[in-house]
Scaffold this motif. Structure first.
Motif, PDB file in Angstrom:
ATOM      1  N   GLN A 116       0.845  -1.198   0.000  1.00  0.00           N
ATOM      2  CA  GLN A 116       0.000   0.000   0.000  1.00  0.00           C
ATOM      3  C   GLN A 116       0.880   1.248   0.000  1.00  0.00           C
ATOM      4  O   GLN A 116       1.749   1.404   0.847  1.00  0.00           O
ATOM      5  N   PRO A 126      -3.940   4.903  -5.913  1.00  0.00           N
ATOM      6  CA  PRO A 126      -4.616   3.767  -6.562  1.00  0.00           C
ATOM      7  C   PRO A 126      -3.728   2.966  -7.485  1.00  0.00           C
ATOM      8  O   PRO A 126      -4.009   1.796  -7.766  1.00  0.00           O
ATOM      9  N   ARG A 130      -3.104  -2.508  -9.983  1.00  0.00           N
ATOM     10  CA  ARG A 130      -3.733  -2.221 -11.274  1.00  0.00           C
ATOM     11  C   ARG A 130      -4.021  -3.508 -12.029  1.00  0.00           C
ATOM     12  O   ARG A 130      -3.445  -4.562 -11.749  1.00  0.00           O
ATOM     13  N   TYR A 150      -7.671   0.330 -12.547  1.00  0.00           N
ATOM     14  CA  TYR A 150      -7.196  -0.004 -11.212  1.00  0.00           C
ATOM     15  C   TYR A 150      -7.857  -1.277 -10.706  1.00  0.00           C
ATOM     16  O   TYR A 150      -8.997  -1.595 -11.070  1.00  0.00           O
ATOM     17  N   ASN A 152      -9.729  -2.495  -8.412  1.00  0.00           N
ATOM     18  CA  ASN A 152     -10.646  -2.079  -7.357  1.00  0.00           C
ATOM     19  C   ASN A 152     -11.356  -3.247  -6.671  1.00  0.00           C
ATOM     20  O   ASN A 152     -12.099  -3.034  -5.716  1.00  0.00           O
ATOM     21  N   SER A 156      -7.831  -1.322  -0.174  1.00  0.00           N
ATOM     22  CA  SER A 156      -6.484  -0.802   0.069  1.00  0.00           C
ATOM     23  C   SER A 156      -5.788  -1.546   1.197  1.00  0.00           C
ATOM     24  O   SER A 156      -4.558  -1.646   1.219  1.00  0.00           O
TER      25      SER A 156
END
Length: 366
Positions: A116, A126, A130, A150, A152, A156
């Motif tokens: 992170q 972000p 990826r 990204y 998602n 995170s």
């Protein structure tokens, strides 16, 4: 040897000093080495490394040969089982490498691991995780829709397989790095991390995002986001597509048009001037010379959980605080309005910080 940390430096002497001090703390319990490759910096980066970090292996290039060649040269001298490719404008937590060794040693078929990343204002980056930037995905991104770019599907703070990781922090075994040929030297800067990540995936390994440790990445220090950046970035993406994606002529033309359109429409962002009302110094004492340069400074010696005003500057003293404490506080305070952070490295007479990805950070000597 368990770990080799490769840091490619160009002209960020003060950020490099902070980075190296954090890395030294992070390898205190490890059999590890630090390798700094300097790409002919015009500042006194090399002199600083020789004076303050004599145990660091310093490689001085006589030209700026780019990201790929510089890192490949550093890796060629590395003795560690694991490599950590690390930007000089980063700060690692004390337990970052220990956590990654535990994770890596217990994970089969491991490719690259990323962690992170937060920027100099404590906000999550972000690009830490990826997806593969296929021509369709990238075309959407350069035209304003980055939802598929990204990864998602991973939070995170989570840990999961992802395809593409960021070159500011890449962890992998040296034999994996060498088996795919390392960084492709066709790239000067930008795109190398995407290319290496994709080569590792194509070779059958699993890349992972590991969100249980966080590092600071001062975006904008190693690279200014100017016209030259735009040219190199979009040029790097063209190299990537030519190398990995062979589409029909119409499709290639659409990708090329999207890249060129984004390049033409790209405007330099206006910097928001952050006017601090007050300074908070997390330390045991405030140096008198520093105190004179701060706005209404308040010394905080007991805790870092105190309420602070909006539009304030927070100065973290690494002589008093651990990097883990600083990162936690940055995350907590990043939600407040116009809070900026500055960092005092151990045994140093300057503070520094970076509030934007589009300009150099600030170094204040006292």
């Amino acid at each position: 040897m368990k770990l080799s940390i490769i840091i490619l430096n160009y002209n960020v002497r003060y950020f490099l000093e902070l980075c190296l001090k954090s890395v030294e703390d992070a390898i205190a319990q490890l059999d590890a080495e630090i390798i700094v490759v300097d790409n002919n910096s015009p500042d006194d980066s090399c002199a600083m490394v020789k004076q303050l970090f004599p145990q660091v292996k310093l490689i001085e290039n006589n030209e700026n040969s780019g990201f790929s060649k510089g890192n490949n040269r550093g890796v060629a001298t590395a003795k560690g089982e694991y490599l950590c490719i690390l930007n000089p404008d980063t700060v690692v937590a004390e337990d970052t490498f220990l956590k990654l060794i535990d994770f890596a040693d217990s994970t089969n078929n491991l490719g690259i691991v990323g962690c992170q990343l937060i920027d100099g204002r404590g906000e999550f980056l972000p690009e830490s995780k990826r997806n593969i930037p296929t021509p369709i995905v990238s075309l959407k991104k350069v035209l304003g829709n980055g939802s598929a770019y990204y990864a998602n599907h991973v939070s995170s703070e989570g840990t999961a397989k992802v395809d593409i990781l960021v070159g500011a922090f890449m962890w992998l075994k040296k034999d994996v790095y060498e088996s795919v040929g390392g960084f492709d030297e066709d790239y000067f800067m930008y795109g190398e991390d995407i290319d290496l990540s994709y080569k590792v995936v194509k070779a059958g390994y699993d890349n992972y995002y590991y969100g249980k440790t966080t590092i600071i990445h001062f975006k904008g220090e190693s690279t200014l986001k100017d016209a030259k950046y735009a040219q190199r970035f979009y040029g790097a993406m063209q190299i990537f597509y030519k190398k990995h994606f062979k589409q029909n002529l119409f499709f290639n033309a659409m990708v090329w048009l999207g890249i060129k359109t984004a390049q033409m429409l790209r405007k330099s962002s206006e910097e928001v001037e952050l006017k601090s009302k007050r300074s908070y110094v997390y330390s045991t004492t405030i140096d008198h010379s520093l105190e004179k340069q701060l706005l209404k400074p308040i010394l905080i010696t007991d805790t870092i959980l105190q309420e602070i005003e909006n539009c304030s500057m927070l100065v973290f003293d690494f002589n008093k605080l651990s990097t883990k404490e600083v990162i936690k506080e940055m995350k907590n305070k990043s939600k407040q309005k116009n809070i900026v952070f500055r960092f005092l490295p151990k045994n140093s007479k300057f503070i520094l910080g970076s509030d934007s990805a589009t300009s150099r950070g600030e170094v204040l000597h006292f």
